[in-house]
Design a protein around this motif. Structure first.
Motif, PDB file in Angstrom:
ATOM      1  N   SER A   1     -23.763 -38.334 -15.997  1.00 48.91           N
ATOM      2  CA  SER A   1     -23.794 -38.232 -17.381  1.00 48.91           C
ATOM      3  C   SER A   1     -24.841 -39.517 -17.719  1.00 48.91           C
ATOM      4  O   SER A   1     -25.071 -40.478 -17.092  1.00 48.91           O
ATOM      5  CB  SER A   1     -22.637 -38.995 -18.069  1.00 48.91           C
TER       6      SER A   1
ATOM      7  N   GLY B   1     -30.558 -37.454 -17.571  1.00 48.27           N
ATOM      8  CA  GLY B   1     -31.622 -36.737 -18.176  1.00 48.27           C
ATOM      9  C   GLY B   1     -31.465 -35.379 -18.099  1.00 48.27           C
ATOM     10  O   GLY B   1     -32.594 -34.642 -18.677  1.00 48.27           O
ATOM     11  N   LYS B   2     -30.536 -34.577 -17.744  1.00 45.11           N
ATOM     12  CA  LYS B   2     -30.399 -33.142 -17.541  1.00 45.11           C
ATOM     13  C   LYS B   2     -30.554 -32.538 -19.022  1.00 45.11           C
ATOM     14  O   LYS B   2     -31.388 -31.665 -18.895  1.00 45.11           O
ATOM     15  CB  LYS B   2     -29.104 -32.710 -17.064  1.00 45.11           C
ATOM     16  N   SER B   3     -29.971 -32.854 -20.127  1.00 44.37           N
ATOM     17  CA  SER B   3     -29.919 -32.392 -21.362  1.00 44.37           C
ATOM     18  C   SER B   3     -31.352 -32.627 -22.038  1.00 44.37           C
ATOM     19  O   SER B   3     -31.908 -31.782 -22.512  1.00 44.37           O
ATOM     20  CB  SER B   3     -28.918 -32.946 -22.237  1.00 44.37           C
TER      21      SER B   3
ATOM     22  N   GLU C   1     -24.312 -27.381 -20.634  1.00 44.98           N
ATOM     23  CA  GLU C   1     -22.639 -27.402 -20.469  1.00 44.98           C
ATOM     24  C   GLU C   1     -21.959 -26.396 -21.103  1.00 44.98           C
ATOM     25  O   GLU C   1     -21.128 -26.642 -22.003  1.00 44.98           O
ATOM     26  CB  GLU C   1     -22.325 -28.772 -20.929  1.00 44.98           C
TER      27      GLU C   1
HETATM   28  N1  LIG Z   1     -32.420 -39.057 -29.110  1.00 45.17           N
HETATM   29  C1  LIG Z   1     -32.027 -40.089 -28.314  1.00 45.17           C
HETATM   30  N2  LIG Z   1     -32.301 -41.041 -28.550  1.00 45.17           N
HETATM   31  C2  LIG Z   1     -32.249 -42.191 -27.862  1.00 45.17           C
HETATM   32  N3  LIG Z   1     -31.481 -41.928 -26.349  1.00 45.17           N
HETATM   33  C3  LIG Z   1     -31.487 -40.980 -26.235  1.00 45.17           C
HETATM   34  C4  LIG Z   1     -31.610 -39.712 -26.833  1.00 45.17           C
HETATM   35  N4  LIG Z   1     -31.337 -38.630 -26.393  1.00 45.17           N
HETATM   36  C5  LIG Z   1     -30.726 -38.952 -25.064  1.00 45.17           C
HETATM   37  N5  LIG Z   1     -30.925 -40.381 -24.870  1.00 45.17           N
HETATM   38  C6  LIG Z   1     -30.692 -41.078 -23.746  1.00 45.17           C
HETATM   39  O1  LIG Z   1     -31.337 -40.609 -22.364  1.00 45.17           O
HETATM   40  C7  LIG Z   1     -30.358 -40.683 -21.559  1.00 45.17           C
HETATM   41  C8  LIG Z   1     -30.310 -39.006 -21.070  1.00 45.17           C
HETATM   42  O2  LIG Z   1     -29.858 -38.501 -21.813  1.00 45.17           O
HETATM   43  P1  LIG Z   1     -29.337 -36.997 -21.277  1.00 45.17           P
HETATM   44  O3  LIG Z   1     -28.303 -36.432 -22.455  1.00 45.17           O
HETATM   45  O4  LIG Z   1     -30.573 -36.063 -21.130  1.00 45.17           O
HETATM   46  O5  LIG Z   1     -28.476 -37.136 -19.896  1.00 45.17           O
HETATM   47  P2  LIG Z   1     -27.624 -36.050 -19.504  1.00 45.17           P
HETATM   48  O6  LIG Z   1     -27.744 -36.281 -17.791  1.00 45.17           O
HETATM   49  O7  LIG Z   1     -27.658 -34.672 -20.054  1.00 45.17           O
HETATM   50  O8  LIG Z   1     -25.965 -36.516 -19.750  1.00 45.17           O
HETATM   51  P3  LIG Z   1     -24.710 -35.787 -20.232  1.00 45.17           P
HETATM   52  O9  LIG Z   1     -24.404 -35.183 -19.069  1.00 45.17           O
HETATM   53  O10 LIG Z   1     -23.761 -37.213 -20.464  1.00 45.17           O
HETATM   54  O11 LIG Z   1     -25.316 -35.058 -21.547  1.00 45.17           O
HETATM   55  C9  LIG Z   1     -29.161 -41.120 -21.950  1.00 45.17           C
HETATM   56  O12 LIG Z   1     -29.053 -42.325 -21.573  1.00 45.17           O
HETATM   57  C10 LIG Z   1     -29.299 -41.328 -23.515  1.00 45.17           C
HETATM   58  O13 LIG Z   1     -28.510 -42.146 -24.240  1.00 45.17           O
END
Ligand SMILES: Nc1ncnc2c1ncn2[C@@H]1O[C@H](COP(=O)(O)OP(=O)(O)OP(=O)(O)O)[C@@H](O)[C@H]1O
Length: 328
Positions: free
Chosen positions: A37, A40-42, A158
């Motif tokens: 989590s 940065g994937k999303s 997801e």
């Molecule tokens: N719009 C935003 N503003 C500020 N920070 C953001 C924003 N979008 C994502 N982040 C931050 O960037 C980082 C990566 O987020 P992301 O959603 O890409 O992770 P992820 O790997 O998809 O995690 P998850 O499985 O929890 O969704 C996280 O620390 C998140 O808090």
């Protein structure tokens, strides 16, 4: 239909969400973006979709520079964890939506929606409202809707994350089979290593805004590039200074070579028996056995055993992962 990501960087204020990511996603494959989590994937998926703009770098979809294209010009289909259906429209109309706004003929829409509903096994539910579907059925409707406009790329964030374990598993199998039928280049985000190993042709491990490794599931499992990948893809234990998977360890009671130790714990988890052996230097080592193996060995708590790594076990030499170093 391949996707080329070159030197993509993304910050949110001073937080680095993606750090110089370069990646080739192969056409016609099912690729998983896997990682913990917040890794940065999303963000990467949203940059491919055009829902988020990269600060630096370039995204090419099917040979076209898409870096500055709005989402609707990228020809991508998108499915989120919580799918926002039009609640007042039937399942058919939800699936038909993209075709209707593209002004396709009534006949073409009817034919295509019939095909899609059959493909996602919702043929008999076309006239229901989304609220009359189960969670798994709703996600299948979402996939049908995303596929309706024949995207070059299907992006899934997801998609089964909000569903219970059993339904998730069914949908994984179903997604794999669906992909084998339609072969659309698909990228899906998951933090579940089992889901990625089971479904994907190729896995991209993302952590801390960086790509740790890209490869086929077997490659990553057997030849992890670093300790992070090895730990993230499955259970590991340590024998001496060698990291190894618990099922790659052998237990013997007949002396011989191997590291001596004593069994200090035996836990059964479904079909698997987890045996904890404490070695002479006090290090706990986990070995997994089947019930039959345990019975054949006739061992239990207090038995003195020897541990060794099974022949032909891949034992990668792992560079240390800085992020796993103990904090001081
Ligand atoms: N719009 C935003 N503003 C500020 N920070 C953001 C924003 N979008 C994502 N982040 C931050 O960037 C980082 C990566 O987020 P992301 O959603 O890409 O992770 P992820 O790997 O998809 O995690 P998850 O499985 O929890 O969704 C996280 O620390 C998140 O808090």
């Amino acid at each position: 239909m391949s996707i080329e990501i070159s030197h993509v960087g993304k910050r949110f204020a001073d937080f680095v969400a993606l750090d110089d990511v370069s990646l080739s996603i192969k056409a016609g494959r099912l690729t998983a973006l896997l990682g913990p989590s917040g890794g940065g994937k999303s963000t990467l998926l949203r940059i491919i979709a055009g829902l988020e703009r990269a600060d630096t770098g370039r995204v090419e979809i099917d040979g076209v520079d898409a870096t500055r294209l709005p989402p609707q010009q990228r020809n991508v289909g998108f499915v989120f964890q919580h799918y926002a259906a039009f609640k007042h429209l039937s399942v058919r109309r939800n699936v038909a939506f993209g075709l209707e706004i593209r002004k396709r003929s009534k006949e073409e829409i009817r034919r295509r929606v019939d095909e899609l509903l059959a493909l996602v096994h919702l043929g008999q539910f076309g006239d229901r409202l989304p609220t009359q579907l189960s969670g798994g059925q709703r996600q299948r409707m979402a996939l049908a809707r995303a596929l309706a406009v024949e995207p070059t790329v299907l992006l899934l964030d997801e998609p089964f994350g909000a569903l219970d374990a059993k339904v998730r598993k069914e949908l994984r199998d179903w997604l794999r089979r669906l992909h084998d039928e339609v072969h659309v280049t698909t990228v899906f985000v998951t933090h579940d290593q089992e889901e990625a190993l089971e479904v994907a042709d190729e896995i991209v491990v993302i952590n801390d805004g960086r790509v740790e490794q890209v490869g086929a599931p077997d490659d990553l499992y057997d030849r992890p590039a670093n300790e992070f990948v090895m730990r993230f893809l499955g259970p590991v234990t340590q024998l001496g200074d060698q990291l190894v998977r618990p099922h790659d360890l052998q237990l013997t009671t007949d002396g011989g070579d191997g590291v001596p130790g004593r069994i200090t714990r035996v836990t059964r988890i479904g079909f698997e028996i987890r045996v904890e052996v404490t070695t002479a230097d006090g290090q706990p080592v986990t070995v997994t056995l089947t019930r039959n193996e345990l019975l054949a060995l006739g061992i239990g708590i207090g038995t003195d055993v020897r541990l060794r790594i099974a022949p032909n076990t891949p034992t990668p030499t792992l560079p240390p992962t800085p992020t796993l170093a103990p904090a001081h």
